[in-house]
Write a protein that holds these residues in place. Sequence first.
Motif, mmCIF file in Angstrom:
data_model
loop_
_atom_site.group_PDB
_atom_site.id
_atom_site.type_symbol
_atom_site.label_atom_id
_atom_site.label_comp_id
_atom_site.label_asym_id
_atom_site.label_seq_id
_atom_site.Cartn_x
_atom_site.Cartn_y
_atom_site.Cartn_z
ATOM 1 N N UNK A 1 4.519 -4.140 5.721
ATOM 2 C CA UNK A 1 5.516 -4.680 4.764
ATOM 3 C C UNK A 1 5.123 -4.401 3.210
ATOM 4 N N UNK A 2 6.267 -4.242 2.456
ATOM 5 C CA UNK A 2 6.220 -3.824 0.951
ATOM 6 C C UNK A 2 5.175 -2.795 0.900
ATOM 7 N N UNK A 3 5.472 -1.540 1.759
ATOM 8 C CA UNK A 3 4.585 -0.398 1.617
ATOM 9 C C UNK A 3 5.476 0.868 1.049
ATOM 10 N N UNK A 4 5.016 1.860 0.543
ATOM 11 C CA UNK A 4 5.598 3.127 0.266
ATOM 12 C C UNK A 4 4.863 4.234 0.912
ATOM 13 N N UNK A 5 5.558 4.735 1.968
ATOM 14 C CA UNK A 5 5.145 5.823 2.755
ATOM 15 C C UNK A 5 6.101 6.838 2.764
ATOM 16 N N UNK B 1 4.633 17.068 8.005
ATOM 17 C CA UNK B 1 4.992 17.511 9.090
ATOM 18 C C UNK B 1 5.019 16.099 10.518
ATOM 19 N N UNK B 2 4.260 15.169 10.237
ATOM 20 C CA UNK B 2 4.281 13.997 11.044
ATOM 21 C C UNK B 2 5.270 13.003 10.643
ATOM 22 N N UNK B 3 4.996 11.599 11.318
ATOM 23 C CA UNK B 3 6.004 10.457 10.899
ATOM 24 C C UNK B 3 5.254 9.868 9.731
ATOM 25 N N UNK B 4 6.384 9.424 9.143
ATOM 26 C CA UNK B 4 5.820 8.449 7.989
ATOM 27 C C UNK B 4 5.046 7.227 8.498
ATOM 28 N N UNK C 1 0.843 -1.225 -0.106
ATOM 29 C CA UNK C 1 -0.151 0.036 0.057
ATOM 30 C C UNK C 1 0.734 1.279 0.066
ATOM 31 N N UNK C 2 0.254 2.304 -0.447
ATOM 32 C CA UNK C 2 0.852 3.505 -0.560
ATOM 33 C C UNK C 2 0.194 4.705 0.473
ATOM 34 N N UNK C 3 1.024 5.475 1.169
ATOM 35 C CA UNK C 3 0.568 6.424 2.017
ATOM 36 C C UNK C 3 1.416 7.711 1.690
ATOM 37 N N UNK D 1 11.075 9.183 10.035
ATOM 38 C CA UNK D 1 10.492 8.014 8.885
ATOM 39 C C UNK D 1 10.032 7.083 9.525
ATOM 40 N N UNK D 2 10.535 6.626 10.706
ATOM 41 C CA UNK D 2 9.947 5.443 11.595
ATOM 42 C C UNK D 2 10.091 5.979 12.868
ATOM 43 N N UNK D 3 8.902 5.919 13.710
ATOM 44 C CA UNK D 3 8.869 6.080 15.082
ATOM 45 C C UNK D 3 8.230 5.211 15.941
#
Length: 464
Positions: free
Chosen positions: A179-183, A188-191, A153-155, A217-219
């Motif tokens: 897994x297998x996602x594009x964020x 301003x917030x977290x990916x 999925x994409x975000x 990117x990851x929190x």
Amino acid sequence: MKKPLLFLASIFLTFTLCRATVWQVGPSQAYTLPSQVSTLVQNGDTVNIDAGNYQSDVCRWTASNLLLRGIGGYAHLESNGLSWGDKAIWVIQGNNVTVEWIEFSECTSTSQNGAGIRGEGLNLTVRNCYFHNNENGILIGAYSPCKYVIEYSEFAYNGFGDGYSHNLYIGNIDTLIFRYNYSHHCNIGQELKSRAKVNYILYNRFSNESSGNASREIDLPNGGMAIVMGNIIQQGVNGTNSNLVGYGMEGLSNPAPHNLYLINNTLVNEKTVGSFVAVNSGTNLYKGYNNIFAGGGSLLSGAPQTLDTSGNKYYSLIGSAGFVNSGAYDYRLLSGSTAINAGVAAGSASNGYSLTPVYEYVHPAGRIIRGLISTIDAGAHEFGLSTGEQSFAEDEIVFFKDGQHLVIMAGEQINHVSIYALSGAMAYRSAYPSLIPLTGLRSGIYIVYLELESGRKLSRKIFL
């Protein structure tokens, strides 16, 4: 009395399954909006939504074991600022719901956290979906026992802009598999922000790119068990946080052990300052193996109780890492890169999960098998064996088992699959399959019929 009771239970279960209904939604169907069937569906039903644009339609799903999916492409729920219950485009309160091929956009709420999906049930699966320009992409509260699976999925461009809304905000559930996602390009917030007790973050791409202003990117603010493996993690010059990955930075309130495994990732920081990884100093273990760190900043901020690192490669200049095209975010390795064969065996996590990557991320929001001859390379890509693309002859179809699933890969999108036993009995049928569960398919010979996006129809004989 046990046998009669079991017999009656079997009859009831069979009757319940047989009653499951497939609902059709679309401009030319009897029901033209998903909201029109949301109050009619029963446990176990399927809702097929024709591809197209559904304006200002928001709703709640309370039944369990639902399959909600777009047919023929994305069913786009363009909310125009509306939200059900001042929460989300879809508020999912049923358990064990699967959502596929739905596009969610433009949700707002008075609390500035209007989401594409608000998860209020247990065990949600989201697959092949697209979330963009909402105040939150997916927003999940605290539920247990609960596992969420989000894949393919994409975000993009979600977030109110206050730093408290994100592309994804996962609350205190038991397990997140992402897994297998594009964020990318969160406002301003977290990916990805996850308070889950156990996180498997595998083979994704997280990126601000040249214009994004996301924070981390990851929190993973509350620690716990976290396996971050095979990801592409990029921070652009306009990123609004000083580090790419944060762990336990709001307190280690999840159940111990507080172990962070950072394995075979490619991390690129286009800023000149900051740190690639920040951990709470009470972290039990930080194990960083076979990562590529390219760009400015320090490798680690914080002092974990146990620090275990090996096989990592650090390049202060991104251009010296030997990437194919870093300007286009193609971080595959050139033949001269010193990251080739630089890795070491990472073993297993404390819960037994293998720390050897078996896939690579393929853009956008896909994966391929990661090839390996002898010594593993550092980073998210293996040189020479995995190209980032799959090419097929016109009629070539590839079948392989992936754990408890059958995977079918072709040179174009598969619109429909039917599987028959040699007796002629139908064993499985689905539109837009991505993973076919092997449960219920006994060992033997089957005939698989495929309908492809071009309209071609193919059949293959397989042995399971």
